[in-house]
Design a protein around this motif. Sequence first.
Motif, short mmCIF file in Angstrom:
data_model
loop_
_atom_site.label_atom_id
_atom_site.label_comp_id
_atom_site.label_asym_id
_atom_site.label_seq_id
_atom_site.Cartn_x
_atom_site.Cartn_y
_atom_site.Cartn_z
N TYR A 1 -11.58 4.24 -6.10
CA TYR A 1 -11.13 3.75 -4.79
C TYR A 1 -9.78 4.33 -4.37
O TYR A 1 -9.61 4.81 -3.26
CB TYR A 1 -11.04 2.22 -4.83
CG TYR A 1 -10.83 1.58 -3.49
CD1 TYR A 1 -9.58 1.10 -3.11
CD2 TYR A 1 -11.89 1.48 -2.59
CE1 TYR A 1 -9.39 0.51 -1.88
CE2 TYR A 1 -11.69 0.90 -1.35
CZ TYR A 1 -10.45 0.41 -1.01
OH TYR A 1 -10.27 -0.18 0.22
N GLY A 2 -8.82 4.24 -5.29
CA GLY A 2 -7.49 4.73 -4.94
C GLY A 2 -7.49 6.21 -4.56
O GLY A 2 -6.76 6.65 -3.68
N ARG B 1 -8.78 1.93 -13.37
CA ARG B 1 -8.58 1.98 -11.92
C ARG B 1 -7.11 2.13 -11.59
O ARG B 1 -6.71 2.80 -10.65
CB ARG B 1 -9.14 0.72 -11.29
CG ARG B 1 -8.97 0.65 -9.79
CD ARG B 1 -9.62 -0.57 -9.21
NE ARG B 1 -8.91 -1.79 -9.52
CZ ARG B 1 -9.31 -3.00 -9.15
NH1 ARG B 1 -10.44 -3.14 -8.50
NH2 ARG B 1 -8.61 -4.07 -9.47
N GLU C 1 0.81 -1.22 0.00
CA GLU C 1 0.00 0.00 0.00
C GLU C 1 0.84 1.27 0.00
O GLU C 1 0.34 2.35 -0.27
CB GLU C 1 -0.98 0.02 1.18
CG GLU C 1 -0.42 -0.39 2.51
CD GLU C 1 -0.67 -1.85 2.82
OE1 GLU C 1 -0.45 -2.71 1.93
OE2 GLU C 1 -1.02 -2.16 3.97
N HIS C 2 2.14 1.13 0.28
CA HIS C 2 2.98 2.32 0.30
C HIS C 2 3.95 2.39 -0.88
O HIS C 2 4.87 3.20 -0.84
CB HIS C 2 3.76 2.38 1.61
CG HIS C 2 2.87 2.43 2.81
ND1 HIS C 2 1.89 3.38 2.96
CD2 HIS C 2 2.77 1.62 3.89
CE1 HIS C 2 1.25 3.17 4.10
NE2 HIS C 2 1.76 2.11 4.68
N THR D 1 -10.10 7.83 -3.28
CA THR D 1 -10.74 7.96 -1.98
C THR D 1 -9.75 7.68 -0.87
O THR D 1 -9.69 8.39 0.13
CB THR D 1 -11.91 6.98 -1.86
OG1 THR D 1 -12.65 7.00 -3.08
CG2 THR D 1 -12.80 7.34 -0.71
N VAL D 2 -8.96 6.63 -1.07
CA VAL D 2 -7.97 6.28 -0.06
C VAL D 2 -6.97 7.40 0.13
O VAL D 2 -6.55 7.69 1.25
CB VAL D 2 -7.23 4.98 -0.47
CG1 VAL D 2 -6.04 4.75 0.42
CG2 VAL D 2 -8.17 3.80 -0.42
N MET E 1 -19.06 -3.01 -5.88
CA MET E 1 -18.98 -1.57 -6.20
C MET E 1 -19.27 -1.35 -7.68
O MET E 1 -19.04 -2.22 -8.50
CB MET E 1 -17.57 -1.06 -5.93
CG MET E 1 -17.15 -1.13 -4.50
SD MET E 1 -15.53 -0.33 -4.40
CE MET E 1 -15.09 -0.73 -2.75
N TRP F 1 -13.98 -5.17 -7.84
CA TRP F 1 -14.78 -5.45 -6.65
C TRP F 1 -16.25 -5.52 -7.03
O TRP F 1 -16.82 -4.52 -7.47
CB TRP F 1 -14.53 -4.37 -5.60
CG TRP F 1 -13.09 -4.35 -5.21
CD1 TRP F 1 -12.38 -5.40 -4.71
CD2 TRP F 1 -12.17 -3.27 -5.31
NE1 TRP F 1 -11.06 -5.03 -4.50
CE2 TRP F 1 -10.92 -3.74 -4.85
CE3 TRP F 1 -12.28 -1.94 -5.74
CZ2 TRP F 1 -9.79 -2.92 -4.81
CZ3 TRP F 1 -11.16 -1.12 -5.68
CH2 TRP F 1 -9.93 -1.62 -5.22
#
Lengths: 335, 363, 570
Positions: free
Chosen positions: B102-103, B150, B77-78, B105-106, B94, B91
Amino acid sequence: MTLTRRRFTRHGLMMTAAAALLATAPAFAQAPAGKLVLYTSQPEKDATQTVAAFKKAYPNIEVDIFRSGTTEVMGKLAAEISAGQPGADVLLIADAASMEILKAQKQLLAYPGAKTDGFQPGSFDADKTYFGSKLITTGIAYNTAAKEKPTSWTDLDKPAYKGQIAMPSPLYSGAAAIMLSTMTARPDLGWKLFEGLKANEAVAVRGNGAVLKSVASGEKSYGVLVDFMAYNAKKQGSPIDFVFPKEGAPAVTEPVAIIKSTKNEAAAKAFVDFILSDNGQKLALWMGYIPAKPSIGSPSWLPEGTKINVMASDIAAVVKATEADKARFATMFGN
Amino acid sequence: MARLTIDRAQKRFGSYLALDDVSIAVEDGEFLAVLGPSGCGKTTLLRQIAGFDKLDGGRISIGDRLVSSAQTHIPPEHRKLGIVFQSYALWPHMTVAENVAYGLTVAGVRDPERGKRVAAALDLVGLNGFSERRPGLLSGGQRQRVALARCLVTEPSLVLLDEPLANLDVHLRASMEEEFSRFHERTGTTMVYITHDQAEAMALADRIAVMDRGRLLQLATPSLLYREPANVTVAGFIGEGMVLPATILSAPQAGRCKVSVLGVEAVVRCRSDQAVNGQAKLCLRARDIGITTAGENGLPATVERLSYQGGFFRMEARPANSQNIVLHLDAAEPAPAQAGEAIRIAITDGWVIPESVSLDKAA
Amino acid sequence: MSLADPATLRTRVEETGLLWGLVGLVALLSLLPIGRLIVEGLAPGGQLSATALGKVMASPTTWTATWNSLTTAIAGTILATLIGGTVALLATLTDIRARNAFTFCFVLPLMIAPQVTALAWLQLFGPSSTLLKLIGMAPPLGSRNPLYSREGIILLLGLQYAPLVFLTLRAGLRALPKELIEAGLAAGASPLTVLRTVVLPLMTPPLVAGIALCFVSSLGNFGIPAFLGIPGNFLVLPTLIYQRLSGLGPGVLSEVAILSLLIGVIAMAGILLQDLMLRRRDFRITTTSSAARPFELGRWRRPVEIGLWAFAILVLAMPFLGLLSTSLIPAFGVPLNAKTATLANYAYVLFEHAASKRAFVNSFLMSAGAATLIVLICVPLGYFIVWKKSRALRLLNLAAELPYAMPGVVLAIAAILLFLKPLPVLNVSLYNTIWIIVFAYLARFLVLGLRPVISGYLQIDRTLEEAAQIAGAGLPRRLVTIIFPLVAPAAVAGALLVFLTAFNELTVSALLWSSGAETLGVVVFSFEQGGDSTYASALAAITVLVTVGLMASTTLFAQKLPQGVLPWRD
């Protein structure tokens, strides 16, 4: 005290028949007060009524009830004792044998000052650790559609009764265990009676409630049952009737006792006093039981003048014999 | 500065060495394909780059930041990557828009900026109007494009693609290839593309890393891989190469030398330092051989089968003097010979595979 | 680890923190009661003693009861799997109509307490059975009821727990893409072959989860063997424990503790077996396609529908009708007809009896609360067990079986032993409050929520989580936004099981309730014991109706829930 009198009036308006039976509560100079915890295996309705009447007499005492089956109550108490902090102040359970066990474990507080005159000598502990509150006898209940009308215990051994009998199991019911030891100790009944029951394919179910259901529904025509359950059901319309056998009826006394570690000895003693008092005994009568103090009277379902032939049980002998008797019963009725 | 540096990466699963000292440096903005048969370790490599697994040895750096080594591990994730999974991994609960967003929003990007970027990404892949659909109702190609959108919406500097076209049909594959290509040109993102399909790799990549059994066999441009394979495996894997034993007859001159193969002589390409010896291996491709014109000498062979390719035939022929070798060559329509007939084959070009430190340990 | 940047550090802290938090929680819920029981069994009163252990091991009754427990549990599980499995396959994979209504009805028997079911079936097979009298097959008065036997117990256990297998299997089948079945059918395989070779192998995780739950539930079931076994002195371990407890006397707690641990060991062995079966196989399904309904029954459709509904009605309606008829008569044994029918029992229970009303509220809050909390625990718990393969949690996973397998009365005793005195540090006592019951429910029913969730995880493709990782989401966010929705159908199946079981449960709260903290089970039990079966039936009937109402009301907001969350809604 003004406060007390006001409370009386308000409560007096709310109570009905029970209030009519109970006279004005005695006023003590220093009324016991505080919290009292009661563990009981009485039917829930009876427990609530007993406590309500007690509170009328002793308005400064707050009572918390824990009610469950005898096994559950004793199990809970045992766990609490093991953890070092019994939760009950007073105990009111069905049979004296369980009380004896607690007495042997030194968990009961003796109350020599309890007013036991007028009570049958066998109904309270000689060392004044527990006191019978009523007389609950066990007799034979039968469905009104049954072909035979039994009159004695030995009738149950007759071939006509084969496959039609339900009885509470001594392995799960303290009262039934007392009945077992009492009856097997008698020469006119003894183990022969139970061998006959086994031959007649009697079923030993868990508790009197199950016996009642069995007989009332007609699943079994005959049952060994406690008196008040049969009579209360009959009163409500169940097709069931009850007979006190010729040889006599074994009885339990539904004793009350004070737990030694009680934090409110005064209130606990007040509770015992109440149970043994005339008011308390009249309450038992009103609830449909035979009171332990004979002079109080008999319940409405007992026909006038019936003398119940109570089978005497030597509680000490019963306690000694019970383990062996139950083991023998288990083998006899096992598969 | 290289965008992605893989330095002697090692990964073991039990006693099995899945990655054996793999070293690749991917330039900034490069489109690198990692090519190899199933089980060669390319997916393992991708998972190491992404951070789903930990290295046993070696290092991986993204930019100048060390992300994986035996001691360090930055979680996925980093790493600020993008991945297009083989199964798309959309997903199902969704919508398309939510998947793509999604990315963002995160990362804390809110509407209206988020909505704009999502719309732009969907536009980029040609899916505007699909934002409220659920993935379950999309076709394979559409899901592919959502996965791409995405991946791109967060504008990562490095994008990994795990056999993204494997589940698509032939026509879709062609159009998606174009898609990837165009996208790469437009955005200049560094892309690492895992595939077992060499045609894809050749068409899309700036350079190709060929892997087999956990090892890197050759890292070169498609052209170089095709014309000058570094070893037998690469030669056989790329362009349906045929590898034949040959004897070098002359020393290299201007990148060519004379060889004798299957009893005929030919002039082929070779390295300038190619030694003259009798144990050489020659790599031939279909276009390097052909049926002799009248009068020319050639290798006698019998045609085994012909398969029509649309405008030309692919012929398989067995040389007369080597029954266990099959050569394949192309011939224009109409078929010059039928199955069972004899032909003569001329070898017009080829490549002598250099003898290097043997990368294929004897099986 | 060498110095990492703060973001990485935070991730690591989040994950480790969550993991050890879960370990602590599960240890608290599972190990603590067991530990306390072990202490009670082997060192009562603080002194090490093997007398209880010796007495229990030496007694032949122990081993008879153990054998009986094993045989009835295994046979009951097989029966439940056959019934529940077949019905799940028919209801999910074929084109029968009204499947949602059917699913709803089939799950309902879970709401009826086992003792009520036992009684209803006893009456059905007895001489006073109205049904049998109708078809002229009523056995003569005095003949032995065939249900008072090992076979009777097995039959009722199978019927009681078939919905368990049904629920877990149905959740799994809905994840099965129809392409897999169609591929098999297209290859020329008969539907049965496809079932055997494609569907069932892929359904191994949910099936095995259901079977494991069934086995442990049957092992620990008290109500059915109490009614059917006690009259014939056919003992299983839970009833043996109850018998020992009834015998009182010193040392009885130790013996009871040892016997409970015996049950627990058997349960754990069963679960280990389950784990072994699930190892080394890949059951993952990667798909986003919608539910399968590939088997067409053709002319078999009507008979199958009739058969299914008849079965559901038999299993559900019968006990409920028995309840209902008893609740409408003034006294037990009075035949029900237009003249005798009365609503007085309902009036009493609803309006006069304060404890009943409190019990409804209490039971609802505690059951719903326990179900919610358990789901919240089980989703991350399942993550660490299945995907992270945390060893600590896998061991604890086994331990979680114990509080469910052991008789409720023993768990209650353990809770009393643990919480009688006020908690250290906080100095607050949970005893005699609803919180001790909540603790007991969490400990006992954790496994009911966990098994379906684990099988749910086994079926999800992990790349879905990996994609979220790449998008930058940390573990907490992934759990909430990606993983929870994916595992929701399985999680809700678990939550339902927990709620339904806790709502009616009796044996745990029988010892732990206190004034104001009554539960429905306790109130019904009190009525029964006091000879007030009519009140008991009225209350039980209301409970069933309330539960049906609650379940039906979920369909109101079913639109907002992800697909497949409610088992009776497609």
